[in-house]
Motif scaffolding. Structure first.
Motif, PDB file in Angstrom:
ATOM      1  N   LEU A   1      97.380 -10.729 -34.451  1.00 54.88           N
ATOM      2  CA  LEU A   1      95.948 -10.905 -34.687  1.00 54.88           C
ATOM      3  C   LEU A   1      95.192 -11.362 -33.446  1.00 54.88           C
ATOM      4  N   ALA A   2      95.884 -11.937 -32.478  1.00 53.07           N
ATOM      5  CA  ALA A   2      95.227 -12.369 -31.241  1.00 53.07           C
ATOM      6  C   ALA A   2      94.829 -11.141 -30.414  1.00 53.07           C
ATOM      7  N   PRO A   3      93.885 -11.312 -29.495  1.00 55.06           N
ATOM      8  CA  PRO A   3      93.462 -10.174 -28.654  1.00 55.06           C
ATOM      9  C   PRO A   3      94.636  -9.499 -27.942  1.00 55.06           C
ATOM     10  N   HIS A   4      94.481  -8.216 -27.715  1.00 50.54           N
ATOM     11  CA  HIS A   4      95.540  -7.407 -27.100  1.00 50.54           C
ATOM     12  C   HIS A   4      95.855  -7.899 -25.694  1.00 50.54           C
ATOM     13  N   ASP A   5      97.122  -7.937 -25.361  1.00 55.35           N
ATOM     14  CA  ASP A   5      97.593  -8.310 -24.031  1.00 55.35           C
ATOM     15  C   ASP A   5      97.978  -7.025 -23.297  1.00 55.35           C
ATOM     16  N   ARG A   6      97.408  -6.816 -22.113  1.00 54.96           N
ATOM     17  CA  ARG A   6      97.667  -5.557 -21.404  1.00 54.96           C
ATOM     18  C   ARG A   6      99.109  -5.441 -20.929  1.00 54.96           C
ATOM     19  N   TYR A   7      99.835  -6.551 -20.894  1.00 57.97           N
ATOM     20  CA  TYR A   7     101.239  -6.517 -20.495  1.00 57.97           C
ATOM     21  C   TYR A   7     102.168  -6.361 -21.690  1.00 57.97           C
ATOM     22  N   GLU A   8     101.611  -6.099 -22.855  1.00 62.01           N
ATOM     23  CA  GLU A   8     102.420  -5.948 -24.072  1.00 62.01           C
ATOM     24  C   GLU A   8     103.510  -4.901 -23.876  1.00 62.01           C
ATOM     25  N   ARG A   9     104.702  -5.201 -24.409  1.00 61.65           N
ATOM     26  CA  ARG A   9     105.801  -4.258 -24.283  1.00 61.65           C
ATOM     27  C   ARG A   9     106.552  -4.170 -25.600  1.00 61.65           C
ATOM     28  N   ASP A  10     107.400  -3.166 -25.717  1.00 63.19           N
ATOM     29  CA  ASP A  10     108.180  -2.958 -26.938  1.00 63.19           C
ATOM     30  C   ASP A  10     109.656  -3.156 -26.628  1.00 63.19           C
ATOM     31  N   PHE A  11     110.467  -3.197 -27.642  1.00 59.92           N
ATOM     32  CA  PHE A  11     111.912  -3.301 -27.466  1.00 59.92           C
ATOM     33  C   PHE A  11     112.585  -2.703 -28.687  1.00 59.92           C
ATOM     34  N   GLY A  12     113.831  -2.335 -28.544  1.00 61.13           N
ATOM     35  CA  GLY A  12     114.570  -1.770 -29.661  1.00 61.13           C
ATOM     36  C   GLY A  12     113.991  -0.454 -30.144  1.00 61.13           C
ATOM     37  N   THR A  13     114.353  -0.088 -31.365  1.00 62.83           N
ATOM     38  CA  THR A  13     113.867   1.154 -31.960  1.00 62.83           C
ATOM     39  C   THR A  13     112.741   0.875 -32.943  1.00 62.83           C
ATOM     40  N   GLU A  14     112.030   1.903 -33.324  1.00 58.82           N
ATOM     41  CA  GLU A  14     110.925   1.840 -34.289  1.00 58.82           C
ATOM     42  C   GLU A  14     109.747   1.054 -33.716  1.00 58.82           C
ATOM     43  N   SER A  15     108.642   1.058 -34.458  1.00 57.73           N
ATOM     44  CA  SER A  15     107.414   0.444 -33.963  1.00 57.73           C
ATOM     45  C   SER A  15     107.442  -1.072 -34.073  1.00 57.73           C
ATOM     46  N   MET A  16     106.581  -1.715 -33.298  1.00 59.46           N
ATOM     47  CA  MET A  16     106.481  -3.164 -33.354  1.00 59.46           C
ATOM     48  C   MET A  16     105.951  -3.628 -34.706  1.00 59.46           C
ATOM     49  N   HIS A  17     105.094  -2.814 -35.310  1.00 58.32           N
ATOM     50  CA  HIS A  17     104.555  -3.171 -36.634  1.00 58.32           C
ATOM     51  C   HIS A  17     105.656  -3.173 -37.693  1.00 58.32           C
ATOM     52  N   SER A  18     106.595  -2.245 -37.590  1.00 61.02           N
ATOM     53  CA  SER A  18     107.691  -2.231 -38.562  1.00 61.02           C
ATOM     54  C   SER A  18     108.575  -3.461 -38.381  1.00 61.02           C
ATOM     55  N   LYS A  19     108.775  -3.896 -37.137  1.00 62.91           N
ATOM     56  CA  LYS A  19     109.537  -5.108 -36.888  1.00 62.91           C
ATOM     57  C   LYS A  19     108.811  -6.313 -37.487  1.00 62.91           C
ATOM     58  N   GLY A  20     107.504  -6.358 -37.265  1.00 66.59           N
ATOM     59  CA  GLY A  20     106.721  -7.462 -37.805  1.00 66.59           C
ATOM     60  C   GLY A  20     106.764  -7.507 -39.318  1.00 66.59           C
ATOM     61  N   PHE A  21     106.728  -6.330 -39.950  1.00 65.38           N
ATOM     62  CA  PHE A  21     106.766  -6.290 -41.420  1.00 65.38           C
ATOM     63  C   PHE A  21     108.108  -6.796 -41.943  1.00 65.38           C
ATOM     64  N   ILE A  22     109.192  -6.448 -41.259  1.00 65.09           N
ATOM     65  CA  ILE A  22     110.522  -6.909 -41.680  1.00 65.09           C
ATOM     66  C   ILE A  22     110.579  -8.437 -41.660  1.00 65.09           C
ATOM     67  N   ILE A  23     110.122  -9.035 -40.569  1.00 63.28           N
ATOM     68  CA  ILE A  23     110.166 -10.495 -40.460  1.00 63.28           C
ATOM     69  C   ILE A  23     109.167 -11.136 -41.415  1.00 63.28           C
ATOM     70  N   LEU A  24     108.042 -10.494 -41.634  1.00 64.86           N
ATOM     71  CA  LEU A  24     107.080 -10.997 -42.617  1.00 64.86           C
ATOM     72  C   LEU A  24     107.716 -11.051 -44.003  1.00 64.86           C
ATOM     73  N   LEU A  25     108.441  -9.996 -44.355  1.00 62.79           N
ATOM     74  CA  LEU A  25     109.076  -9.926 -45.671  1.00 62.79           C
ATOM     75  C   LEU A  25     110.176 -10.976 -45.812  1.00 62.79           C
ATOM     76  N   THR A  26     111.074 -11.047 -44.833  1.00 65.57           N
ATOM     77  CA  THR A  26     112.182 -12.005 -44.935  1.00 65.57           C
ATOM     78  C   THR A  26     111.680 -13.449 -44.852  1.00 65.57           C
ATOM     79  N   THR A  27     110.634 -13.676 -44.061  1.00 67.62           N
ATOM     80  CA  THR A  27     110.070 -15.025 -43.979  1.00 67.62           C
ATOM     81  C   THR A  27     109.425 -15.425 -45.297  1.00 67.62           C
ATOM     82  N   THR A  28     108.711 -14.504 -45.914  1.00 65.00           N
ATOM     83  CA  THR A  28     108.086 -14.795 -47.212  1.00 65.00           C
ATOM     84  C   THR A  28     109.148 -15.169 -48.251  1.00 65.00           C
TER      85      THR A  28
END
Length: 318
Positions: A197-224
């Motif tokens: 939700l914070a402003p975009h960082d121009r140095y943002e990077r990815d890791f692993g497979t699949e999108s960063m949003h899918s990673k975030g959703f997984i952790i959101l689900l398990t954390t909930t």
């Protein structure tokens, strides 16, 4: 020091207050625990197999070992409760089973915090790699161990004394530790909120497979899921203790198996079947000091490489 009427000679003494799940029985608990035992053995074998296969490919992903460890802790929990069901007056089995019930879930809390922190470092490298944040996260890991030690100590102490003041002190320690663990269970939600939700960082990077949003959703689900589990335990702990012959709904066996096993297995399934070993993997080669990355948003200077010191140690494993 006063001793309740029906308390067997000891120590240790069996609890006289209602406990979630109550005393396990052969007719009800043993069949249920047998099914859970088979499930956890299956997940333990799966996660260890994943780790070994990856290891042979030089794809080292230690969280798979932690998931294996969680399964082994739950296997031990099931075995202890089965043994307790056949020896219902054995206070030592009751103590051991209670300790493992509270200890095993901490591994899931730690994994959620670790992965949320990793996402935050990838999404906001210029902000998340400040030294104070790194020290804070490491300090929280240490405090988790401290909270576990407090719970174990207070639990054992409450079984070995009938002194009401000592039991009150033990209960206060348990309440403080359980409340802290609820905070730890919920903390990844804050890290994810800052990451996405914070402003975009121009140095943002990815890791692993699949999108960063899918990673975030997984952790959101398990954390909930973990917040629900931790919230239930904290809520029960803060309620006024009830007599063993007058339990509330949250002391029922149904509540015990839903909030201590069913939800945990759901989180374990998400971690295992979404293949976090692929989604959250970062090669060791990217952890070296002075790594450089090309800025993808500078079309007029495509060949320019910039040093991103804030990404140093970005991929450090558990």
């Amino acid at each position: 020091m006063s001793q309740p009427g029906n308390v067997p000679k000891g120590p240790p003494y069996l609890p006289q207050a209602a406990q979630t799940g109550g005393v396990p029985t052969v007719s009800i608990d043993v069949p249920a625990l047998g099914v859970l035992l088979a499930i956890y053995i299956g997940f333990a074998a799966t996660n260890m197999t994943i780790f070994q296969v990856n290891n042979r490919r030089k794809h080292i992903f230690r969280p798979s070992v932690l998931l294996f460890g969680f399964c082994m802790a739950r296997i031990t929990t099931c075995i202890l409760r089965i043994a307790w069901a056949t020896r219902q007056t054995n206070a030592r089995l009751a103590i051991a089973a209670g300790i493992f019930i509270n200890a095993g879930i901490l591994i899931l809390y730690i994994l959620n915090l670790f992965f949320a922190h990793r996402i935050l470092k990838a999404k906001k490298p210029q902000h998340a790699w400040l030294k104070p944040l790194d020290i804070l996260i490491k300090g929280l890991y240490v405090l988790i161990v401290g909270a576990l030690i407090m719970v174990i100590t207070a639990t054992i102490l409450s079984f070995y004394t009938l002194n009401m003041h000592t039991r009150k002190v033990a209960r206060d320690i348990q309440l403080a530790a359980i409340t802290y663990l609820l905070f730890i269970a919920a903390l990844p939600l804050l890290l994810l909120a800052v990451a996405f939700l914070a402003p975009h960082d121009r140095y943002e990077r990815d890791f692993g497979t699949e999108s960063m949003h899918s990673k975030g959703f997984i952790i959101l689900l398990t954390t909930t899921i973990c917040v629900i589990v931790a919230g239930f335990k904290a809520g029960v702990a803060w309620e006024t203790p009830r007599p063993i012959n007058d339990p509330a709904w949250y002391h029922s066996k149904a509540a015990f198996y839903v909030f201590n096993f069913t939800l945990e297995i759901l989180a374990l399934s998400v971690f295992t079947f979404t293949r976090i070993d692929k989604r959250f993997y970062i090669p060791k080669a990217t952890t070296k000091e002075g790594d450089e990355v090309a800025e993808t948003n500078m079309s007029t200077e495509e060949n320019e490489r910039v040093s991103v010191s804030s990404e140093v140690k970005f991929a450090t494993e558990l």
